[in-house]
Design an enzyme around this catalytic site. Structure first.
Site, PDB file in Angstrom:
ATOM      1  CE  LYS A   4      -3.797   1.810   2.331  1.00  0.00           C
ATOM      2  NZ  LYS A   4      -4.375   1.726   3.848  1.00  0.00           N
ATOM      3  CB  SER A  79      -8.214   2.945   2.888  1.00  0.00           C
ATOM      4  OG  SER A  79      -6.638   2.812   3.915  1.00  0.00           O
ATOM      5  CB  SER A 103      -8.250   0.142   5.990  1.00  0.00           C
ATOM      6  OG  SER A 103      -8.729   1.860   6.154  1.00  0.00           O
TER       7      SER A 103
END
Length: 196
Positions: A4, A79, A103
């Site tokens: 990420k 996310s 997330s």
């Protein structure tokens, strides 16, 4: 591995999904990335994410919306949606995501992956841009529980290299059928389990 874009990887972008940070590059690896590399992992790419990890849809001003790899009309969740979409699409065996309030868990549930949100350990967040210092954690996003356990052990410094399997003998599991929904369009898409 896919990582990420709020987790530092030396020499790679660290944009947090924000167009105004497009030129930012990490100078060192985050602690969890260093541990992955030491264990032999290869970092293939960075993953799009919700801008500053602040949206459950993985919507960013830099990379746009993250879409589900099998159902492009819907989000991959967020996310950490870019991490989940990449693994679900077969681009990598696993990914790292961060989780404040869902997330990792939300995109893994949307894409059929196993996501693990470990307890908060501040030391593990070294080199990771947080949304919430008191709630953020970093964890694996993979295809199966064994891989989740292995990656969890590696990123949290358990270097024995072995994951001891636990027996599920005698464990009862339940499915809450009332949460499956009855939306005809959703049922037709295959996004929910079929009724017994």
């Amino acid at each position: 591995m896919i990582v990420k874009d709020n987790i530092a990887c030396a020499g790679l972008p660290l944009t947090l999904g924000c167009a105004s940070l497009a030129q930012l590059r990490a100078t060192t690896d985050a602690l969890v990335v260093r541990r992955l590399r030491e264990a032999g992992a290869i970092i293939l790419a960075r993953a799009n994410m919700s801008e500053f990890a602040f949206d459950v849809r993985s919507r960013s001003s830099l990379g746009g919306d993250v879409r589900h790899p099998r159902f492009p009309a819907i989000t991959a969740g967020g996310s950490s949606g870019g991490s989940a979409a990449a693994v679900a699409a077969g681009m990598a065996e696993g990914a790292l995501g961060t989780d404040t309030g869902g997330s990792i868990r939300i995109p893994c549930s949307y894409t059929g992956l196993v996501g693990l949100r470990p307890r908060v350990r501040r030391a593990q967040m070294q080199g990771i841009a947080p949304l919430s210092l008191s709630k953020d954690t970093v964890g694996p996003m993979v295809h199966n529980v064994q891989d989740a356990a292995l990656l969890h052990a590696i990123i949290h410094g358990q270097t024995s290299g072995a994951v001891t399997p636990l027996s599920l003998k005698g464990v009862r599991l339940g499915v809450i059928r009332a949460l499956e929904g009855e939306d005809p369009e959703q049922l037709a898409s295959g996004m929910t389990p079929s009724q017994p």
